[in-house]
Structures are given as C-alpha cells and as structure tokens.
Design an enzyme around this catalytic site. Sequence first.
Site, PDB file in Angstrom:
ATOM      1  N   LYS A 118      11.698 -50.870  -5.040  1.00 48.36           N
ATOM      2  CA  LYS A 118      13.090 -51.162  -4.768  1.00 48.36           C
ATOM      3  C   LYS A 118      13.254 -52.526  -4.127  1.00 48.36           C
ATOM      4  O   LYS A 118      14.340 -53.092  -4.094  1.00 48.36           O
ATOM      5  CB  LYS A 118      13.643 -50.112  -3.781  1.00 48.36           C
ATOM      6  CG  LYS A 118      13.525 -48.686  -4.239  1.00 48.36           C
ATOM      7  CD  LYS A 118      13.834 -47.764  -3.040  1.00 48.36           C
ATOM      8  CE  LYS A 118      13.366 -46.355  -3.323  1.00 48.36           C
ATOM      9  NZ  LYS A 118      13.430 -45.522  -2.112  1.00 48.36           N
ATOM     10  N   GLY A 119      12.132 -53.061  -3.608  1.00 50.68           N
ATOM     11  CA  GLY A 119      12.197 -54.249  -2.758  1.00 50.68           C
ATOM     12  C   GLY A 119      12.849 -55.473  -3.376  1.00 50.68           C
ATOM     13  O   GLY A 119      13.433 -56.287  -2.676  1.00 50.68           O
ATOM     14  N   GLU A 129       9.358 -59.905  -8.191  1.00 49.63           N
ATOM     15  CA  GLU A 129       8.866 -59.135  -7.037  1.00 49.63           C
ATOM     16  C   GLU A 129       9.440 -59.690  -5.734  1.00 49.63           C
ATOM     17  O   GLU A 129       9.783 -60.865  -5.652  1.00 49.63           O
ATOM     18  CB  GLU A 129       7.332 -59.245  -6.974  1.00 49.63           C
ATOM     19  CG  GLU A 129       6.565 -57.966  -7.158  1.00 49.63           C
ATOM     20  CD  GLU A 129       6.837 -56.844  -6.154  1.00 49.63           C
ATOM     21  OE1 GLU A 129       7.923 -56.752  -5.571  1.00 49.63           O
ATOM     22  OE2 GLU A 129       5.910 -56.048  -5.972  1.00 49.63           O
ATOM     23  N   ASP A 132       1.560 -59.741  -1.532  1.00 46.79           N
ATOM     24  CA  ASP A 132       0.815 -59.564  -0.283  1.00 46.79           C
ATOM     25  C   ASP A 132      -0.674 -59.489  -0.621  1.00 46.79           C
ATOM     26  O   ASP A 132      -1.298 -60.507  -0.881  1.00 46.79           O
ATOM     27  CB  ASP A 132       1.362 -58.310   0.403  1.00 46.79           C
ATOM     28  CG  ASP A 132       0.767 -58.048   1.773  1.00 46.79           C
ATOM     29  OD1 ASP A 132       0.336 -58.993   2.429  1.00 46.79           O
ATOM     30  OD2 ASP A 132       0.742 -56.878   2.196  1.00 46.79           O
ATOM     31  N   LYS A 175       2.418 -64.108   0.735  1.00 49.98           N
ATOM     32  CA  LYS A 175       1.584 -64.097   1.946  1.00 49.98           C
ATOM     33  C   LYS A 175       0.150 -64.373   1.519  1.00 49.98           C
ATOM     34  O   LYS A 175      -0.658 -63.446   1.418  1.00 49.98           O
ATOM     35  CB  LYS A 175       1.616 -62.701   2.584  1.00 49.98           C
ATOM     36  CG  LYS A 175       2.741 -62.413   3.534  1.00 49.98           C
ATOM     37  CD  LYS A 175       2.408 -61.093   4.250  1.00 49.98           C
ATOM     38  CE  LYS A 175       3.624 -60.380   4.740  1.00 49.98           C
ATOM     39  NZ  LYS A 175       3.292 -58.980   5.158  1.00 49.98           N
ATOM     40  N   PHE A 232       5.115 -58.813   9.409  1.00 51.44           N
ATOM     41  CA  PHE A 232       5.813 -57.861   8.561  1.00 51.44           C
ATOM     42  C   PHE A 232       7.279 -58.240   8.435  1.00 51.44           C
ATOM     43  O   PHE A 232       8.031 -58.231   9.406  1.00 51.44           O
ATOM     44  CB  PHE A 232       5.655 -56.425   9.059  1.00 51.44           C
ATOM     45  CG  PHE A 232       5.899 -55.441   7.957  1.00 51.44           C
ATOM     46  CD1 PHE A 232       4.934 -55.215   6.985  1.00 51.44           C
ATOM     47  CD2 PHE A 232       7.112 -54.789   7.850  1.00 51.44           C
ATOM     48  CE1 PHE A 232       5.171 -54.342   5.926  1.00 51.44           C
ATOM     49  CE2 PHE A 232       7.363 -53.916   6.794  1.00 51.44           C
ATOM     50  CZ  PHE A 232       6.377 -53.693   5.839  1.00 51.44           C
ATOM     51  N   ASP A 238      11.718 -53.523   3.051  1.00 52.43           N
ATOM     52  CA  ASP A 238      11.920 -52.419   3.991  1.00 52.43           C
ATOM     53  C   ASP A 238      10.735 -52.211   4.913  1.00 52.43           C
ATOM     54  O   ASP A 238       9.627 -52.663   4.660  1.00 52.43           O
ATOM     55  CB  ASP A 238      12.124 -51.121   3.214  1.00 52.43           C
ATOM     56  CG  ASP A 238      10.813 -50.605   2.603  1.00 52.43           C
ATOM     57  OD1 ASP A 238      10.137 -51.389   1.896  1.00 52.43           O
ATOM     58  OD2 ASP A 238      10.448 -49.448   2.854  1.00 52.43           O
ATOM     59  N   ARG A 248      16.576 -52.735   4.480  1.00 54.78           N
ATOM     60  CA  ARG A 248      16.772 -53.422   3.193  1.00 54.78           C
ATOM     61  C   ARG A 248      18.124 -54.131   3.137  1.00 54.78           C
ATOM     62  O   ARG A 248      18.296 -55.113   2.439  1.00 54.78           O
ATOM     63  CB  ARG A 248      16.720 -52.424   2.025  1.00 54.78           C
ATOM     64  CG  ARG A 248      15.370 -51.755   1.815  1.00 54.78           C
ATOM     65  CD  ARG A 248      15.350 -51.070   0.444  1.00 54.78           C
ATOM     66  NE  ARG A 248      14.282 -50.094   0.298  1.00 54.78           N
ATOM     67  CZ  ARG A 248      13.042 -50.390  -0.080  1.00 54.78           C
ATOM     68  NH1 ARG A 248      12.697 -51.634  -0.316  1.00 54.78           N
ATOM     69  NH2 ARG A 248      12.137 -49.448  -0.208  1.00 54.78           N
TER      70      ARG A 248
END
Length: 178
Positions: free
Chosen positions: A42-43, A98, A102, A130, A151, A158, A164
């Site tokens: 969902k990001g 995306e 990460d 990252k 983070f 999220d 979000r």
Amino acid sequence: MRNDISEILLSEDELKEIVSRLGEEISRDYEGKNLILISVLKGSVIFMADLMRAVKIPCKIDFMAVSSYGSGTKTSGEVKIIKDLTESIEGEDVVIVEDILDSGVTLSYLKKLLLARNPASIKICTLLDKPERRKADISADYVGTSIPDAFAVGYGLDYAEKYRNLPFIGVLKPSVYQ
Ligand code: IMP
Ligand code: MG
C-alpha cells in the site's frame, strides 16, 4: 500523530518537486512506448497518485500487493503475493512504482517475478532509497531521493499501518516502536 515524528525529512513542497522531476524523466524516456505503471501497495499509493499525474504521456496503471514486513521495522526476508496484477504485461514497458527501496528483497523478488511474464522492458521507480541497508543486488532506475537509515513514515509509508496519511515524510521517534 505529529507528536510521534522527530524530524521532517521531506516537506510537501519538496515532495512535489521530486515527483514532478520523476514524471518529466519518465515522460521523456517512455515517449512512444507502451508504458504501464505498477504500484506496489500500500506504501506507494500516494506517490503513485501524484506521479501518474506528473506523467504527461499515455500510460496504463495496475496494482500489486506483496508483504515482507509484518508490523515490525526490519525485513523478514520473506515476500508473499497478496494481490496480483489484473492484466497481462506481455510486451508492455513496465515501471514498478515503490515507496522505498530498503534491503531490496521485495523489489528483487518482484522484478524477477514480472520479468518471467515477458514484458518489453522493466524498470524501477522508487521515491526513497536507503542504500546503506541494501542486502539484495538491486538498484532503482529512477530515485526520488536517498535517505539515511532511519524509519520513515508519511506520504503512504506506515509503521504498523499508521501514519500513511501524513502529507509529508518524517522520521518516527524510536520510542514509538521500541
Ligand atoms: P525491502 O524489501 O527491505 O527493500 O523493503 C521494502 C518495503 O519495506 C517498502 O516497500 C516498505 O513497505 C517497507 N519499508 C522499508 N523501510 C521503511 C521505512 O523506513 N518506513 C516505512 N516502511 C519501510
Ligand atoms: Mg511498501
């Protein structure tokens, strides 16, 4: 919600600038091709909604959902397909959209999976990168910006399904998840 954020990494204005730059790059590179933007739920949903409007050439969209995280802040190394694409991507020029690259485990798995479906081409567009935390051998073709190893939440990203809806990207206070 705002009290859980220690620092703003990207303001709304900075996000707008990044997204319009990425939209211009993609519009230029995919002129005359069969562009399909594939959002990884969902990001990337907010990024996708803004990016597709910054793309000035015809394009299709589709969505996939995978999970690698549970509710923690470190990758489990396992990727599961939760929702697949609705149509074939054979012969299409795919750009995977995306939120963040990460460890790279998610995207390297997804790229391999989609390559097996014979698209004409496949590239990756990530809002955030990252690079310090990379485990899989993968890099993005379009990167919004690199961020340090903290983070990040907001603008789709999220922690345990929350934050979000923050309109900017901030660093979550470690006290929230420790
Ligand atoms: P990777 O497989 O480790 O590259 O993880 C990619 C996914 O992990 C992203 O699509 C996010 O859902 C999640 N993720 C990684 N880092 C962060 C972060 O800083 N904030 C929120 N989600 C993150
Ligand atoms: Mg994600």
